[in-house]
Design a protein around this motif. Structure first.
Motif, PDB file in Angstrom:
ATOM      1  N   GLY A  30       0.806  -1.206   0.000  1.00  0.00           N
ATOM      2  CA  GLY A  30       0.000   0.000   0.000  1.00  0.00           C
ATOM      3  C   GLY A  30       0.843   1.262   0.000  1.00  0.00           C
ATOM      4  O   GLY A  30       2.044   1.245  -0.267  1.00  0.00           O
ATOM      5  N   GLY A  31       0.203   2.359   0.296  1.00  0.00           N
ATOM      6  CA  GLY A  31       0.890   3.634   0.297  1.00  0.00           C
ATOM      7  C   GLY A  31       0.728   4.360  -1.024  1.00  0.00           C
ATOM      8  O   GLY A  31       0.105   3.867  -1.967  1.00  0.00           O
ATOM      9  N   THR A  32       1.300   5.552  -1.098  1.00  0.00           N
ATOM     10  CA  THR A  32       1.141   6.406  -2.273  1.00  0.00           C
ATOM     11  C   THR A  32       2.408   6.475  -3.118  1.00  0.00           C
ATOM     12  O   THR A  32       2.497   7.265  -4.055  1.00  0.00           O
ATOM     13  CB  THR A  32       0.742   7.825  -1.844  1.00  0.00           C
ATOM     14  OG1 THR A  32       1.759   8.359  -0.986  1.00  0.00           O
ATOM     15  CG2 THR A  32      -0.583   7.824  -1.110  1.00  0.00           C
ATOM     16  N   GLY A  33       3.408   5.659  -2.785  1.00  0.00           N
ATOM     17  CA  GLY A  33       4.652   5.675  -3.538  1.00  0.00           C
ATOM     18  C   GLY A  33       4.532   4.999  -4.888  1.00  0.00           C
ATOM     19  O   GLY A  33       3.504   4.403  -5.229  1.00  0.00           O
ATOM     20  N   THR A  34       5.589   5.086  -5.670  1.00  0.00           N
ATOM     21  CA  THR A  34       5.626   4.445  -6.976  1.00  0.00           C
ATOM     22  C   THR A  34       5.417   2.945  -6.822  1.00  0.00           C
ATOM     23  O   THR A  34       6.135   2.282  -6.071  1.00  0.00           O
ATOM     24  CB  THR A  34       6.982   4.690  -7.661  1.00  0.00           C
ATOM     25  OG1 THR A  34       7.160   6.099  -7.838  1.00  0.00           O
ATOM     26  CG2 THR A  34       7.045   3.998  -9.014  1.00  0.00           C
ATOM     27  N   PRO A  35       4.438   2.356  -7.541  1.00  0.00           N
ATOM     28  CA  PRO A  35       4.210   0.911  -7.438  1.00  0.00           C
ATOM     29  C   PRO A  35       5.326   0.120  -8.117  1.00  0.00           C
ATOM     30  O   PRO A  35       5.740   0.437  -9.235  1.00  0.00           O
ATOM     31  CB  PRO A  35       2.883   0.709  -8.184  1.00  0.00           C
ATOM     32  CG  PRO A  35       2.255   2.064  -8.272  1.00  0.00           C
ATOM     33  CD  PRO A  35       3.401   3.028  -8.347  1.00  0.00           C
ATOM     34  N   VAL A  36       5.822  -0.886  -7.424  1.00  0.00           N
ATOM     35  CA  VAL A  36       6.816  -1.808  -7.970  1.00  0.00           C
ATOM     36  C   VAL A  36       6.254  -3.214  -7.837  1.00  0.00           C
ATOM     37  O   VAL A  36       5.896  -3.639  -6.738  1.00  0.00           O
ATOM     38  CB  VAL A  36       8.158  -1.715  -7.217  1.00  0.00           C
ATOM     39  CG1 VAL A  36       9.186  -2.625  -7.868  1.00  0.00           C
ATOM     40  CG2 VAL A  36       8.657  -0.281  -7.168  1.00  0.00           C
ATOM     41  N   VAL A  37       6.156  -3.943  -8.953  1.00  0.00           N
ATOM     42  CA  VAL A  37       5.693  -5.324  -8.907  1.00  0.00           C
ATOM     43  C   VAL A  37       6.882  -6.235  -9.175  1.00  0.00           C
ATOM     44  O   VAL A  37       7.662  -6.011 -10.096  1.00  0.00           O
ATOM     45  CB  VAL A  37       4.547  -5.583  -9.907  1.00  0.00           C
ATOM     46  CG1 VAL A  37       4.955  -5.318 -11.347  1.00  0.00           C
ATOM     47  CG2 VAL A  37       4.012  -7.002  -9.748  1.00  0.00           C
ATOM     48  N   TYR A  38       7.037  -7.241  -8.331  1.00  0.00           N
ATOM     49  CA  TYR A  38       8.200  -8.129  -8.361  1.00  0.00           C
ATOM     50  C   TYR A  38       7.795  -9.489  -8.919  1.00  0.00           C
ATOM     51  O   TYR A  38       6.839 -10.114  -8.433  1.00  0.00           O
ATOM     52  CB  TYR A  38       8.766  -8.306  -6.950  1.00  0.00           C
ATOM     53  CG  TYR A  38       9.227  -7.013  -6.310  1.00  0.00           C
ATOM     54  CD1 TYR A  38      10.555  -6.614  -6.385  1.00  0.00           C
ATOM     55  CD2 TYR A  38       8.332  -6.189  -5.626  1.00  0.00           C
ATOM     56  CE1 TYR A  38      10.989  -5.430  -5.791  1.00  0.00           C
ATOM     57  CE2 TYR A  38       8.751  -5.004  -5.030  1.00  0.00           C
ATOM     58  CZ  TYR A  38      10.080  -4.631  -5.120  1.00  0.00           C
ATOM     59  OH  TYR A  38      10.496  -3.458  -4.539  1.00  0.00           O
ATOM     60  N   LEU A  39       8.554  -9.972  -9.913  1.00  0.00           N
ATOM     61  CA  LEU A  39       8.255 -11.239 -10.574  1.00  0.00           C
ATOM     62  C   LEU A  39       9.343 -12.253 -10.216  1.00  0.00           C
ATOM     63  O   LEU A  39      10.526 -12.029 -10.468  1.00  0.00           O
ATOM     64  CB  LEU A  39       8.175 -11.034 -12.085  1.00  0.00           C
ATOM     65  CG  LEU A  39       7.236  -9.883 -12.526  1.00  0.00           C
ATOM     66  CD1 LEU A  39       7.191  -9.801 -14.046  1.00  0.00           C
ATOM     67  CD2 LEU A  39       5.834 -10.069 -11.947  1.00  0.00           C
ATOM     68  N   ASN A  40       8.930 -13.377  -9.684  1.00  0.00           N
ATOM     69  CA  ASN A  40       9.836 -14.337  -9.070  1.00  0.00           C
ATOM     70  C   ASN A  40      10.563 -15.207 -10.092  1.00  0.00           C
ATOM     71  O   ASN A  40      10.178 -15.308 -11.250  1.00  0.00           O
ATOM     72  CB  ASN A  40       9.061 -15.249  -8.126  1.00  0.00           C
ATOM     73  CG  ASN A  40       8.224 -14.488  -7.125  1.00  0.00           C
ATOM     74  OD1 ASN A  40       8.579 -13.385  -6.731  1.00  0.00           O
ATOM     75  ND2 ASN A  40       7.106 -15.058  -6.724  1.00  0.00           N
ATOM     76  N   GLY A  41      11.589 -15.894  -9.585  1.00  0.00           N
ATOM     77  CA  GLY A  41      12.210 -16.950 -10.349  1.00  0.00           C
ATOM     78  C   GLY A  41      11.215 -18.061 -10.623  1.00  0.00           C
ATOM     79  O   GLY A  41      10.150 -18.132  -9.997  1.00  0.00           O
ATOM     80  N   GLN A  42      11.555 -18.948 -11.523  1.00  0.00           N
ATOM     81  CA  GLN A  42      10.608 -19.931 -12.046  1.00  0.00           C
ATOM     82  C   GLN A  42       9.865 -20.704 -10.967  1.00  0.00           C
ATOM     83  O   GLN A  42       8.662 -20.910 -11.062  1.00  0.00           O
ATOM     84  CB  GLN A  42      11.347 -20.893 -12.968  1.00  0.00           C
ATOM     85  CG  GLN A  42      10.421 -21.754 -13.811  1.00  0.00           C
ATOM     86  CD  GLN A  42      11.182 -22.421 -14.939  1.00  0.00           C
ATOM     87  OE1 GLN A  42      12.377 -22.698 -14.823  1.00  0.00           O
ATOM     88  NE2 GLN A  42      10.500 -22.683 -16.027  1.00  0.00           N
ATOM     89  N   PHE A  43      10.565 -21.152  -9.943  1.00  0.00           N
ATOM     90  CA  PHE A  43       9.919 -21.911  -8.877  1.00  0.00           C
ATOM     91  C   PHE A  43      10.158 -21.271  -7.521  1.00  0.00           C
ATOM     92  O   PHE A  43      10.029 -21.920  -6.476  1.00  0.00           O
ATOM     93  CB  PHE A  43      10.399 -23.366  -8.901  1.00  0.00           C
ATOM     94  CG  PHE A  43      10.194 -24.029 -10.232  1.00  0.00           C
ATOM     95  CD1 PHE A  43       8.949 -24.029 -10.839  1.00  0.00           C
ATOM     96  CD2 PHE A  43      11.250 -24.611 -10.912  1.00  0.00           C
ATOM     97  CE1 PHE A  43       8.742 -24.607 -12.086  1.00  0.00           C
ATOM     98  CE2 PHE A  43      11.055 -25.199 -12.157  1.00  0.00           C
ATOM     99  CZ  PHE A  43       9.802 -25.196 -12.742  1.00  0.00           C
ATOM    100  N   ALA A  44      10.505 -20.000  -7.534  1.00  0.00           N
ATOM    101  CA  ALA A  44      10.768 -19.263  -6.299  1.00  0.00           C
ATOM    102  C   ALA A  44       9.488 -18.628  -5.768  1.00  0.00           C
ATOM    103  O   ALA A  44       8.417 -18.737  -6.373  1.00  0.00           O
ATOM    104  CB  ALA A  44      11.836 -18.205  -6.542  1.00  0.00           C
ATOM    105  N   THR A  45       9.610 -17.943  -4.651  1.00  0.00           N
ATOM    106  CA  THR A  45       8.463 -17.315  -4.008  1.00  0.00           C
ATOM    107  C   THR A  45       8.743 -15.840  -3.747  1.00  0.00           C
ATOM    108  O   THR A  45       9.876 -15.369  -3.858  1.00  0.00           O
ATOM    109  CB  THR A  45       8.143 -17.999  -2.669  1.00  0.00           C
ATOM    110  OG1 THR A  45       9.243 -17.799  -1.771  1.00  0.00           O
ATOM    111  CG2 THR A  45       7.920 -19.504  -2.861  1.00  0.00           C
ATOM    112  N   GLN A  46       7.697 -15.138  -3.351  1.00  0.00           N
ATOM    113  CA  GLN A  46       7.811 -13.694  -3.145  1.00  0.00           C
ATOM    114  C   GLN A  46       8.743 -13.330  -1.991  1.00  0.00           C
ATOM    115  O   GLN A  46       9.244 -12.211  -1.928  1.00  0.00           O
ATOM    116  CB  GLN A  46       6.433 -13.083  -2.924  1.00  0.00           C
ATOM    117  CG  GLN A  46       5.629 -13.687  -1.794  1.00  0.00           C
ATOM    118  CD  GLN A  46       4.206 -13.161  -1.765  1.00  0.00           C
ATOM    119  OE1 GLN A  46       3.974 -11.970  -1.568  1.00  0.00           O
ATOM    120  NE2 GLN A  46       3.236 -14.039  -1.960  1.00  0.00           N
ATOM    121  N   GLY A  47       9.011 -14.275  -1.111  1.00  0.00           N
ATOM    122  CA  GLY A  47       9.900 -13.995   0.008  1.00  0.00           C
ATOM    123  C   GLY A  47      11.319 -13.672  -0.412  1.00  0.00           C
ATOM    124  O   GLY A  47      12.066 -13.038   0.356  1.00  0.00           O
TER     125      GLY A  47
END
Length: 272
Positions: A30-47
């Motif tokens: 959340g928040g009002t900052g610039t949105p950044v979307v993160y795309l994982n490695g093939q079998f990795a997770t968002q952590g």
């Protein structure tokens, strides 16, 4: 603050986003900052992104998610294709009311980021590719067979690793086919054309040396092929070549990844 679809974005949100025949586990700071979307490695997770996110800080809006059958909560699907992975980026951003975002992808996620960015220039603030999306003709029948054998071995660890989220809820053939498909899409002609069509600021952070699944200097040879891409497209540049290898880059060189994010955001001519 309220997004275009009425979603309030001041506070963090964690939940499931339905898409096609499945649902994805999503976290939005959340928040009002610039949105950044993160795309994982093939079998990795968002952590895997936690260090990069901490380095950038709360002035950014961070959106992470686990792909189909990945992690502990994202559901299984009848479609694990690359095209499904590209569609999922749009589905997540739409669900969170984000019109434009800066896309960051590592490994498999960099390939997804390249395709999504090329197809959606009006929605992409820019992109950061972390040791992925490097055009190279490395897939042939011998390599495909090597991949199938490797994932049959990896699948034996399924009962131990799947409950932890470290291995996807996919069978050996599904995992192998995903990797083989990526190899075909990553050829010089196929991926080169995608990268040549990118019109927004894009920065690469490349690792060094080898990692799991590679032999000899395979990965360094692939990385060297990026020089031709930089020459053809002025929007794409190398931000840093870091000491860590492919598997350790988000753990050891997260500061370089965060630096590339800041540089790309600063080049955005349209504002937030």
């Amino acid at each position: 603050m309220t997004g275009d679809n009425g979603i309030r974005t001041e506070t963090p949100w964690t939940g499931m986003v339905p898409v096609d025949d499945t649902a994805l586990a999503v976290t939005d700071t959340g928040g009002t900052g610039t949105p950044v979307v993160y795309l994982n490695g093939q079998f990795a997770t968002q952590g895997y992104w936690r260090r990069t996110i901490a380095e950038l800080g709360p002035q950014w809006r961070h959106i992470t998610y686990d792909e189909r059958a990945r992690g502990r909560r994202s559901e299984t699907s009848s479609d694990y294709s690359f095209e499904a992975a590209v569609r999922d980026v749009t589905a997540v951003l739409d669900a969170r009311g984000v019109e434009r975002a800066l896309v960051v992808g590592w490994s498999y996620g960099a390939y997804v980021a390249s395709h999504w960015t090329a197809r959606n220039p009006e929605r992409a603030i820019g992109a950061v590719m972390v040791d992925g999306a490097q055009p190279y003709d490395w897939m042939d029948e011998a390599m495909a067979q090597r991949i199938r054998v490797m994932f049959r071995r990896v699948a034996l660890l399924g009962p131990l690793l799947r409950p932890t989220g470290l291995l996807p809820r996919m069978n050996a053939e599904q995992m192998a086919q995903s990797n083989i498909e990526l190899g075909l899409l990553g050829g010089e002609k196929e991926l080169g054309a995608v990268l040549d069509s990118i019109t927004v600021p894009t920065r690469y952070v490349l690792a060094s040396g080898t990692s799991f699944g590679s032999k000899g200097d395979e990965q360094e040879v692939i990385r060297a092929g990026m020089d031709a891409v930089y020459e053809r497209n002025e929007n794409i540049r190398l931000f840093a070549k870091v000491p860590s290898n492919h598997g350790a880059i988000l753990r050891k060189d997260f500061r370089a990844v965060a630096g590339a994010v800041r540089e790309v955001a600063a080049l955005d001519g349209r504002g937030r």
